[in-house]
Design an enzyme around this catalytic site. Sequence first.
Site, short mmCIF file in Angstrom:
data_model
loop_
_atom_site.label_atom_id
_atom_site.label_comp_id
_atom_site.label_asym_id
_atom_site.label_seq_id
_atom_site.Cartn_x
_atom_site.Cartn_y
_atom_site.Cartn_z
N ARG A 52 6.52 66.05 -59.23
CA ARG A 52 7.78 65.70 -58.57
C ARG A 52 8.48 64.49 -59.16
O ARG A 52 9.68 64.50 -59.39
CB ARG A 52 7.55 65.40 -57.08
CG ARG A 52 7.60 66.58 -56.18
CD ARG A 52 6.66 66.36 -55.02
NE ARG A 52 5.32 66.28 -55.56
CZ ARG A 52 4.54 67.34 -55.74
NH1 ARG A 52 4.95 68.51 -55.37
NH2 ARG A 52 3.34 67.23 -56.28
N THR A 53 7.72 63.43 -59.35
CA THR A 53 8.39 62.19 -59.75
C THR A 53 9.04 62.37 -61.12
O THR A 53 10.21 62.06 -61.30
CB THR A 53 7.38 61.02 -59.75
OG1 THR A 53 6.78 60.95 -58.46
CG2 THR A 53 8.08 59.70 -60.05
N LYS B 59 -3.55 56.02 -79.74
CA LYS B 59 -4.00 55.32 -80.95
C LYS B 59 -4.29 53.85 -80.66
O LYS B 59 -4.61 53.09 -81.55
CB LYS B 59 -2.93 55.40 -82.04
CG LYS B 59 -2.57 56.79 -82.47
CD LYS B 59 -1.49 56.70 -83.56
CE LYS B 59 -0.94 58.07 -83.90
NZ LYS B 59 0.28 57.96 -84.76
N ARG C 215 5.16 55.64 -65.48
CA ARG C 215 3.99 55.74 -64.59
C ARG C 215 2.75 55.41 -65.42
O ARG C 215 2.62 55.89 -66.55
CB ARG C 215 3.87 57.15 -64.02
CG ARG C 215 2.54 57.37 -63.31
CD ARG C 215 2.51 58.69 -62.56
NE ARG C 215 3.33 58.63 -61.37
CZ ARG C 215 3.37 59.60 -60.46
NH1 ARG C 215 2.63 60.68 -60.60
NH2 ARG C 215 4.14 59.49 -59.39
N HIS D 256 4.63 52.35 -55.50
CA HIS D 256 5.41 53.53 -55.93
C HIS D 256 6.79 53.43 -55.26
O HIS D 256 7.09 54.21 -54.36
CB HIS D 256 4.65 54.79 -55.51
CG HIS D 256 5.13 56.06 -56.14
ND1 HIS D 256 6.32 56.17 -56.84
CD2 HIS D 256 4.56 57.30 -56.18
CE1 HIS D 256 6.46 57.42 -57.26
NE2 HIS D 256 5.42 58.12 -56.88
C1 NCD Z 1 2.13 60.42 -55.12
C2 NCD Z 1 1.66 59.50 -56.23
O1 NCD Z 1 1.72 59.85 -57.41
O2 NCD Z 1 1.25 58.41 -55.86
N1 NCD Z 1 2.78 61.57 -55.62
C3 NCD Z 1 4.13 61.52 -55.82
O3 NCD Z 1 4.61 60.75 -56.63
N2 NCD Z 1 4.92 62.30 -55.07
C4 NCD Z 1 1.10 60.76 -54.12
C5 NCD Z 1 -0.20 61.32 -54.60
O4 NCD Z 1 -0.40 61.57 -55.79
O5 NCD Z 1 -1.05 61.55 -53.73
#
Ligand code: NCD
Length: 305
Positions: free
Chosen positions: A51-52, A80, A101, A129
């Site tokens: 999703r993100t 690397k 991320r 997040h």
């Molecule tokens: C979350 C995350 O990556 O922290 N997912 C997301 O971004 N929607 C929640 C999760 O992974 O449980």
Amino acid sequence: MYHLIKISDLTKDKIASLIELANDIETDRRAYSKVCEDASLASLFFEPSTRTRLSFEAAMLELGGKVLGFADASTSSAAKGESVADTIRVVECYSDIIVMRHPKEGAPYAASRKASVPIINAGDGGHNHPTQTLTDLHTIMKAKGRLGGITIGLCGDLMFGRTVHSLVEALSMYDDVHFVLISPEELRAPDYLKEGALNKPNVTFVETESLDESISGLDVLYMTRVQRERFFNEADYVRLKDRYCLTLATLKRASRDLAVLHPLPRVNEIAPEVDDTEGAWYFKQAMYGKHIRKALIMDMLEARR
Ligand code: NCD
């Protein structure tokens, strides 16, 4: 120019204006289809995501911008041994805004310290997040019409769940918020939250292990997955992973207008039978994530309609 590393990088006014913009974008998508025409977004995902990453990429494409990046760090020079700082120095030559991320807490912050383009933290380890939190706030506004004056249950892995940490920080900016922290003993919210955000005079909290006993007083229930990848020991994960499952039977105890949210992915925390109930907001929540990220990208790039 600003970076978004933690949710408190944004003021309440800024959050309100992003939600307002996201609503406008939702009602008139075409009016925004070229606002980022000359810009490109780099998405650097050193950890899995559906999703993100895709909502950020869809957001930028729908704003008329371009997208580049990687979804698997093993195909980047990180494999690397390149440092995050060096990666950012290079990627900022190719893009106007960077979404990142990373499994290491603080990596996006380290990246932002030298960056000449805006950096967005799309999740750093078990820490924060903030754009999931914008999504969650936008969804709570849609469901309840307010962010203050609510009782919210957060259920599951409150220790490692970064979405929980950022959401608690965010809601602690509003008045009269009561948190019900529902988790196994071993996965309680970290002390820094209890001593910081949860210790403010405008909020209160209780800790409990029972979802069944606490669901009746909630306006919002935020379910989360047990974060397998953060455990040191698989046996602990296996023991804790199925502790909570929201079913129709559990929902019978809840108020009729309980809003159920989940950042997704879900594993077993919500039975599929709940998906068709009126209070199930989690798939809409994933869609609102795209709208609010469009608003955020526009704001950070100072793009105008
Ligand atoms: C979350 C995350 O990556 O922290 N997912 C997301 O971004 N929607 C929640 C999760 O992974 O449980």
